[in-house]
Design a protein around this motif. Structure first.
Motif, PDB file in Angstrom:
ATOM      1  N   LEU A 122       0.801  -1.224   0.032  1.00  0.00           N
ATOM      2  CA  LEU A 122       0.039   0.165   0.054  1.00  0.00           C
ATOM      3  C   LEU A 122       0.859   1.091   0.094  1.00  0.00           C
ATOM      4  O   LEU A 122       1.748   1.489   0.936  1.00  0.00           O
ATOM      5  N   ASP A 145      -1.116  -1.083  -4.309  1.00  0.00           N
ATOM      6  CA  ASP A 145      -2.293  -0.037  -4.624  1.00  0.00           C
ATOM      7  C   ASP A 145      -1.777   1.449  -4.221  1.00  0.00           C
ATOM      8  O   ASP A 145      -0.952   1.331  -3.071  1.00  0.00           O
ATOM      9  N   TYR A 156      -7.312   3.916  -3.689  1.00  0.00           N
ATOM     10  CA  TYR A 156      -8.176   4.230  -2.417  1.00  0.00           C
ATOM     11  C   TYR A 156      -7.632   5.909  -2.076  1.00  0.00           C
ATOM     12  O   TYR A 156      -6.768   6.313  -2.192  1.00  0.00           O
ATOM     13  N   LEU A 161      -9.765   3.222   3.641  1.00  0.00           N
ATOM     14  CA  LEU A 161      -8.940   2.159   4.398  1.00  0.00           C
ATOM     15  C   LEU A 161      -9.527   1.629   5.521  1.00  0.00           C
ATOM     16  O   LEU A 161      -9.746   2.067   6.593  1.00  0.00           O
ATOM     17  N   VAL A 165      -8.629  -3.772   3.915  1.00  0.00           N
ATOM     18  CA  VAL A 165      -7.783  -3.280   3.168  1.00  0.00           C
ATOM     19  C   VAL A 165      -6.310  -3.479   3.820  1.00  0.00           C
ATOM     20  O   VAL A 165      -5.320  -3.840   3.287  1.00  0.00           O
ATOM     21  N   HIS A 169      -2.728  -5.839   2.773  1.00  0.00           N
ATOM     22  CA  HIS A 169      -1.430  -5.308   2.312  1.00  0.00           C
ATOM     23  C   HIS A 169      -0.397  -5.346   3.542  1.00  0.00           C
ATOM     24  O   HIS A 169      -0.566  -4.383   4.320  1.00  0.00           O
TER      25      HIS A 169
END
Length: 244
Positions: A122, A145, A156, A161, A165, A169
């Motif tokens: 992330l 991501d 995002y 979040l 999520v 990650h």
């Protein structure tokens, strides 16, 4: 006297001049100097170059890593692919842009992760530093991501979040300046309550050495790493470019 330096705004957080001063002393380099050039606007770049004819190259930091590209005469293939520049070599009147952030980040990240198997990363932020991070992650074939305050720039927003999520990650990388000196009490707005000992938090910031982002990670027993080794390694990459 060969001159080198760093352009950006502001530069109160930067450790680059100290790093190079110690390098020059340690390696017995007597004919070089590295300075900080705080430019409130890139409109001042030509004025700087005219005033410093001995300036052989310079690093670029926030907020100019992407903005400087139209002012350059050429880009290395890597800098062109990344879309951000943190190192400029001056060849007479010609300015050539490079990106050594990707080298510094990738080698630091690989050392930090060791043998850990990461499902997905992330990336917090979508600026110039994030461009190099994305490039390195793609090289490593590590899916990622992006998180942005602008919903059009990331996968995002920070409000998106959730526990799910964060749980999917296990590598979280802060590429934003949030938490950098002097605003050391700040931290990216993520749900730290869902961070676990299986998470790895990497902050590109090195001043302070332990940001609130990393402190919150440590409180959750996560693995943490700051950007100091990345700084050293990208600096050595720049030095090699300036002096080849």
């Amino acid at each position: 006297m060969k001159r080198y330096g760093l352009i950006g705004y502001p530069l109160g957080h930067s450790y680059s001049a100290t790093y190079f001063a110690r390098k020059f002393e340690r390696e017995g380099i007597a004919d070089c100097r590295y300075d900080l050039y705080e430019l409130p606007s890139l409109d001042k770049l030509q004025e700087l170059l005219a005033a410093e004819p001995e300036l052989r190259g310079f690093n670029v930091t926030i907020p100019y890593k992407q903005q400087i590209i139209p002012l350059l005469d050429d880009l290395s293939p890597e800098a062109r692919a990344i879309g951000a520049v943190n190192c400029v070599r001056r060849e007479g009147t010609k300015l050539v842009g490079y990106n050594t952030d990707v080298l510094g980040f990738r080698s630091s990240l690989e050392e930090f992760l060791g043998a850990a198997e990461i499902d997905r990363a992330l990336v917090l932020g979508t600026g110039g530093a994030a461009q190099a991070v994305q490039y390195a992650l793609a090289q490593m074939e590590l899916p990622f991501d992006l998180v942005s305050r602008n919903p059009r720039q990331g996968n995002y927003t920070y409000d998106d979040l959730t526990e799910e999520v964060i749980a999917s990650h296990h590598l979280i990388i802060n590429t934003s300046p949030v938490g950098m000196y002097p605003k050391i009490e700040e931290a990216p707005s993520i749900p730290y309550a869902f961070v676990t000992p299986s998470h790895y938090l990497f902050d590109l910031i090195y001043n302070p050495e332990q940001t609130q982002f990393l402190r919150y990670g440590e409180q959750r027993q996560a693995h943490t790493c700051n950007g100091l080794q990345m700084l050293f390694r990208q600096a050595e990459g720049a030095w090699a470019i300036w002096n080849r």
